[in-house]
Design an enzyme around this catalytic site. Sequence first.
Site, PDB file in Angstrom:
ATOM      1  N   HIS A  76      -9.712   1.224   4.746  1.00  0.00           N
ATOM      2  CA  HIS A  76      -8.317   1.558   5.456  1.00  0.00           C
ATOM      3  C   HIS A  76      -8.508   2.486   6.555  1.00  0.00           C
ATOM      4  CE1 HIS A  76      -4.326   2.601   6.313  1.00  0.00           C
ATOM      5  NE2 HIS A  76      -3.762   1.437   5.822  1.00  0.00           N
TER       6      HIS A  76
ATOM      7  N   ASN B 115       0.854  -1.242   0.001  1.00  0.00           N
ATOM      8  CA  ASN B 115       0.036   0.144  -0.129  1.00  0.00           C
ATOM      9  C   ASN B 115       0.978   1.179  -0.015  1.00  0.00           C
ATOM     10  OD1 ASN B 115      -1.710   2.131   0.654  1.00  0.00           O
ATOM     11  ND2 ASN B 115      -2.268   1.506   2.446  1.00  0.00           N
TER      12      ASN B 115
ATOM     13  N   SER C 238       3.515  -1.884  10.611  1.00  0.00           N
ATOM     14  CA  SER C 238       4.858  -1.800  10.673  1.00  0.00           C
ATOM     15  C   SER C 238       5.671  -3.253  10.204  1.00  0.00           C
ATOM     16  CB  SER C 238       5.507  -1.553  12.142  1.00  0.00           C
ATOM     17  OG  SER C 238       5.054  -0.379  12.574  1.00  0.00           O
TER      18      SER C 238
ATOM     19  N   LYS D  47      -0.070   4.246  -0.080  1.00  0.00           N
ATOM     20  CA  LYS D  47      -0.523   5.396   0.132  1.00  0.00           C
ATOM     21  C   LYS D  47      -0.206   6.626  -0.717  1.00  0.00           C
ATOM     22  CE  LYS D  47      -0.002   3.390   4.743  1.00  0.00           C
ATOM     23  NZ  LYS D  47      -0.004   3.422   6.226  1.00  0.00           N
TER      24      LYS D  47
ATOM     25  N   GLU E  46      -5.507  -4.454  10.539  1.00  0.00           N
ATOM     26  CA  GLU E  46      -4.418  -3.742  10.877  1.00  0.00           C
ATOM     27  C   GLU E  46      -4.818  -2.827  12.138  1.00  0.00           C
ATOM     28  OE1 GLU E  46      -2.344  -2.412   6.764  1.00  0.00           O
ATOM     29  OE2 GLU E  46      -4.181  -1.199   7.147  1.00  0.00           O
TER      30      GLU E  46
ATOM     31  N   GLY F 158       2.506   2.549  10.701  1.00  0.00           N
ATOM     32  CA  GLY F 158       3.541   3.511  10.728  1.00  0.00           C
ATOM     33  C   GLY F 158       4.395   3.921  12.235  1.00  0.00           C
TER      34      GLY F 158
ATOM     35  N   GLU G  45      -6.898   5.018   7.544  1.00  0.00           N
ATOM     36  CA  GLU G  45      -6.688   6.228   7.284  1.00  0.00           C
ATOM     37  C   GLU G  45      -7.822   6.846   6.516  1.00  0.00           C
ATOM     38  OE1 GLU G  45      -2.886   5.799   5.286  1.00  0.00           O
ATOM     39  OE2 GLU G  45      -2.097   5.258   7.316  1.00  0.00           O
TER      40      GLU G  45
HETATM   41  P1  PGA Z   1       2.885   0.400   7.640  1.00  0.00           P
HETATM   42  O1  PGA Z   1       1.443   0.806   7.235  1.00  0.00           O
HETATM   43  O2  PGA Z   1       3.493  -0.867   7.087  1.00  0.00           O
HETATM   44  O3  PGA Z   1       3.471   1.633   6.877  1.00  0.00           O
HETATM   45  O4  PGA Z   1       2.780   0.414   9.319  1.00  0.00           O
HETATM   46  C1  PGA Z   1       0.618  -0.226   6.809  1.00  0.00           C
HETATM   47  C2  PGA Z   1      -0.918   0.009   6.445  1.00  0.00           C
HETATM   48  O5  PGA Z   1      -1.290   1.233   6.744  1.00  0.00           O
HETATM   49  O6  PGA Z   1      -1.362  -0.447   5.340  1.00  0.00           O
END
Ligand code: PGA
Length: 268
Positions: free
Chosen positions: A104, A14, A222, A16, A176, A182, A106
């Site tokens: 997601h 992903n 992460s 983003k 998640e 992140g 976000e």
């Molecule tokens: P990350 O994000 O691997 O940077 O923690 C995962 C995600 O939001 O899909």
Amino acid sequence: MAAAVSRRPLVSGNWKMHHDHIEALHTVRDLGLRIKPGDVSSLDVTVHPPFTDLRTVQSLIDGERLPLGLGAQHCYYEDRGAFTGEVSPQMLARLGVAYVLVGHSERRQIFDMTDEAVALTLRAVLRHEMTPILCVGETEELRDAGATSSHLEAQVRTALTGLAKEQVGAMVLAYEPIWAIGTGRAATVDDAQDACAFIRSVVAEMAGEPAARALRIQYGGSVKGANAGELVDAPDVDGLLVGGASLDAAGFVDIIRAVSDCYRSSAA
Ligand code: PGA
């Protein structure tokens, strides 16, 4: 442990809001050079670039026959209309998009995507014969309050209610935990396994055992090369949704190899 189940793992990148279409071209080309046939013989890989990159990435995947599935990060649930700024599932399907992230955290937290919008989007993606990757996960506050399971159950139930068993069995869920995204603080293998097994049990109640056994559940938050192998070794973790570590081709291929090694060694 992973050998006990026949689900084919799915590793998804992903991106983003990173990489413009030129950077996307370089990254996917680099991925194409690094991924060897053996790396992907036992798993599927998708990349989810921003909308403006999709056409470029699709041309590259098709033109060079790269072993990558094209994914999107989001879409609206109507096919067309006066929805300024939105992209429809129909447009994505026409571009060859095969997988779409739905809900997601976000989207839910920053853009106020409601549970209802998540359910509608999931149906719209299915209507266009793409595979949804439904994202669920708890905040740190919910986790501290001991409400992880009830929250995951509510998210899964509102999204899946009314879907056919076959649709549920063919889709992907991503667990998640928001506190792990992140932050560099991935869930422990036990926590990821417990949450994914719990999600599968909710799906079993709703859609029956065969659908629950077929459904792939990813862990995200992460993930990096160093923890990817142990996470997918957990019996109910069928792949990974990777954010930051998927932006760089070398790092993403490390993750793909860790998953591939795990599945190969457990099949031996
Ligand atoms: P990350 O994000 O691997 O940077 O923690 C995962 C995600 O939001 O899909």
